[in-house]
Design a protein around this motif. Structure first.
Motif, PDB file in Angstrom:
ATOM      1  N   GLU A 170       0.820  -0.983  -0.038  1.00  0.00           N
ATOM      2  CA  GLU A 170      -0.053  -0.119   0.043  1.00  0.00           C
ATOM      3  C   GLU A 170       0.842   1.185  -0.043  1.00  0.00           C
ATOM      4  O   GLU A 170       0.560   2.435  -0.773  1.00  0.00           O
ATOM      5  N   ASP A 171       1.882   1.311   0.817  1.00  0.00           N
ATOM      6  CA  ASP A 171       2.853   2.517   0.853  1.00  0.00           C
ATOM      7  C   ASP A 171       3.739   2.623  -0.547  1.00  0.00           C
ATOM      8  O   ASP A 171       3.723   3.748  -1.077  1.00  0.00           O
ATOM      9  N   PHE A 174       1.140   3.907  -3.218  1.00  0.00           N
ATOM     10  CA  PHE A 174       0.808   5.387  -2.894  1.00  0.00           C
ATOM     11  C   PHE A 174       2.035   6.205  -3.486  1.00  0.00           C
ATOM     12  O   PHE A 174       1.912   7.222  -4.141  1.00  0.00           O
ATOM     13  N   SER A 178       1.424   8.861  -6.412  1.00  0.00           N
ATOM     14  CA  SER A 178       1.929  10.437  -6.019  1.00  0.00           C
ATOM     15  C   SER A 178       2.537  10.950  -7.170  1.00  0.00           C
ATOM     16  O   SER A 178       2.442  12.198  -7.215  1.00  0.00           O
ATOM     17  N   ALA A 206      -4.551  -1.659  -3.212  1.00  0.00           N
ATOM     18  CA  ALA A 206      -3.716  -0.303  -3.095  1.00  0.00           C
ATOM     19  C   ALA A 206      -4.006   0.662  -4.151  1.00  0.00           C
ATOM     20  O   ALA A 206      -4.005   1.628  -3.779  1.00  0.00           O
ATOM     21  N   LYS A 209      -7.449   2.070  -3.426  1.00  0.00           N
ATOM     22  CA  LYS A 209      -7.657   2.679  -2.246  1.00  0.00           C
ATOM     23  C   LYS A 209      -6.763   4.284  -2.354  1.00  0.00           C
ATOM     24  O   LYS A 209      -7.103   5.061  -1.995  1.00  0.00           O
ATOM     25  N   ASN A 210      -5.722   3.944  -3.008  1.00  0.00           N
ATOM     26  CA  ASN A 210      -4.875   5.174  -3.139  1.00  0.00           C
ATOM     27  C   ASN A 210      -5.277   6.141  -4.108  1.00  0.00           C
ATOM     28  O   ASN A 210      -5.094   7.230  -3.938  1.00  0.00           O
ATOM     29  N   ARG A 213      -7.819   7.942  -2.112  1.00  0.00           N
ATOM     30  CA  ARG A 213      -6.980   8.870  -1.143  1.00  0.00           C
ATOM     31  C   ARG A 213      -6.492   9.952  -1.779  1.00  0.00           C
ATOM     32  O   ARG A 213      -6.438  10.965  -1.206  1.00  0.00           O
ATOM     33  N   LEU A 214      -6.086   9.744  -2.887  1.00  0.00           N
ATOM     34  CA  LEU A 214      -5.488  11.087  -3.619  1.00  0.00           C
ATOM     35  C   LEU A 214      -6.200  11.857  -4.471  1.00  0.00           C
ATOM     36  O   LEU A 214      -6.174  12.827  -5.296  1.00  0.00           O
ATOM     37  N   PHE A 352       0.500  11.243   3.389  1.00  0.00           N
ATOM     38  CA  PHE A 352      -0.183   9.730   3.430  1.00  0.00           C
ATOM     39  C   PHE A 352      -1.240  10.095   4.592  1.00  0.00           C
ATOM     40  O   PHE A 352      -0.809  10.245   5.631  1.00  0.00           O
ATOM     41  N   ASP A 354      -5.293   8.644   6.037  1.00  0.00           N
ATOM     42  CA  ASP A 354      -6.413   7.969   5.992  1.00  0.00           C
ATOM     43  C   ASP A 354      -7.781   8.546   5.741  1.00  0.00           C
ATOM     44  O   ASP A 354      -7.755   9.676   6.155  1.00  0.00           O
TER      45      ASP A 354
END
Length: 354
Positions: A170-171, A174, A178, A206, A209-210, A213-214, A352, A354
């Motif tokens: 996941e990291d 991201f 990004s 991921a 999800k990301n 998130r972004l 980063f 949540d």
């Protein structure tokens, strides 16, 4: 609190519908026992979580730990990825030597997991590290059911009671997305694979999800699926291009091998990298630095994962009390090369959250 029952060979025999003598022969790798009977005994061993008594080593050293290099279907554990498996072994070997263990590497290709587990029965080893890339949760249960301290690398299950050391997918994803956002891309694609591995699934999860998130929109038309081999990824991408694929501005590929096949197909169609399409892979295999253009990709220290696996295993071997599962995720870094268009903004990378 009621004490958990410790199962015996007699319990295993009753569960498997065989004699205790047959169970003993299977656990010690002896006797002319049919494959079907051996598999049934090993399944019972796993189901009841039977823990055999492991002989202690003498004063000559800490003993042997075994690394199981398992290619269940070969979709990802193959010659294309021999480098990253070698990096895992390097990390394990260095740490094992420092702790006075001998590291034994045993390879399995295309064999049922029951056959892999069978090789552990009665083996003169202290613990096991298994390459879990292509393993299912039931495979993991069967291997650890033999009772040896066991750590699985290159896979991760949140709710499976086992020890895992894996990359933080996941990291890592991201960081990929990004970078695309920093460049200014709005239409971001993902080249997934229908080959079944946990890390592929985790990267797919991921991605979505990301993207959310972004505050980026994932479009169904930009999610592609190809075979995980170089030739397979190339062939599947060619087929999609021939069918009139409407390309996104950029793509994150599930791993470098898929990226190589994807890029080859694009270039053959006259599509320039990164002028027309930007691409990021995952694994930082050696070819990523030498190909044209150089592939931007995700770097995870496989040696660190191997090192941590031995460290955890050593702790398990040297404790007499039951231990809770240890699940470690190792962070990643983005290795920027020329397969991605240059930044059009000086903004800092997104935080980063949540």
């Amino acid at each position: 609190m009621k004490k958990k029952k410790s199962f015996t060979i007699r319990d295993i025999a009753e569960n498997a519908g065989v004699s205790p003598a047959t169970v003993s022969l299977v656990l010690n790798g002896k006797g002319e026992i049919s494959g079907e009977t051996r598999a049934r005994v090993l399944e019972s061993v796993s189901r009841l979580n039977y823990v055999p008594r492991i002989a202690k080593t003498g004063s000559g050293g800490a003993g042997t730990i075994r690394f199981l290099k398992i290619a269940k279907h070969g979709g990802t554990v193959n010659r294309d990825h021999s480098v990253f498996v070698s990096d895992y072994i390097d990390g394990m070997s260095l740490e094992a030597t420092s702790r006075n263990y001998a590291l034994e590497v045993v390879s399995f290709e295309g064999q049922p997991i029951s056959a892999v587990a069978e090789t552990l029965a009665g083996a003169p080893i202290r613990g096991v590290i298994a390459l879990g890339t292509e393993l299912s949760s039931s495979d993991i249960h069967m291997i650890q059911g033999l009772g040896f301290p066991t750590v699985f690398i290159d896979t991760f299950y949140e709710v499976v009671e086992a020890n895992f050391v894996d990359m933080n997918n996941e990291d890592a994803v991201f960081k990929v997305l990004s970078r695309f956002k920093q460049v200014g891309f709005n239409r971001i694609g993902f080249v997934a694979s229908h080959t079944e591995t946990t890390n592929f699934r985790l990267r797919r999860d991921a991605f979505f999800k990301n993207m959310q998130r972004l505050e980026l929109k994932a479009q169904e038309r930009d999610i592609l699926s190809v075979e995980s081999t170089y030739e397979g990824a190339y062939r599947d991408t060619c087929a999609m291009l021939n069918a009139g694929l409407d390309l996104a501005e950029c793509y994150f590929c599930t791993n470098d091998i898929i990226a190589y096949g994807f890029i080859k197909a694009l270039k053959e169609k006259g599509i320039r990298i990164p002028e027309d399409v930007s691409v990021i892979g995952f694994d930082n295999l050696p070819q990523s630095a030498t190909m044209e253009p150089g592939l931007t990709t995700v770097e995870v220290s496989k040696r660190k994962i191997g090192n941590l696996a031995v460290t955890i295993l050593d702790d398990l071997i040297n404790t007499s009390d039951p231990q809770p599962p240890v699940k470690i995720l190792v962070g990643a870094s983005l290795v920027v090369r020329s397969s991605v268009a240059e930044l059009t903004t000086t903004e800092k990378p997104p935080a980063f959250t949540d």
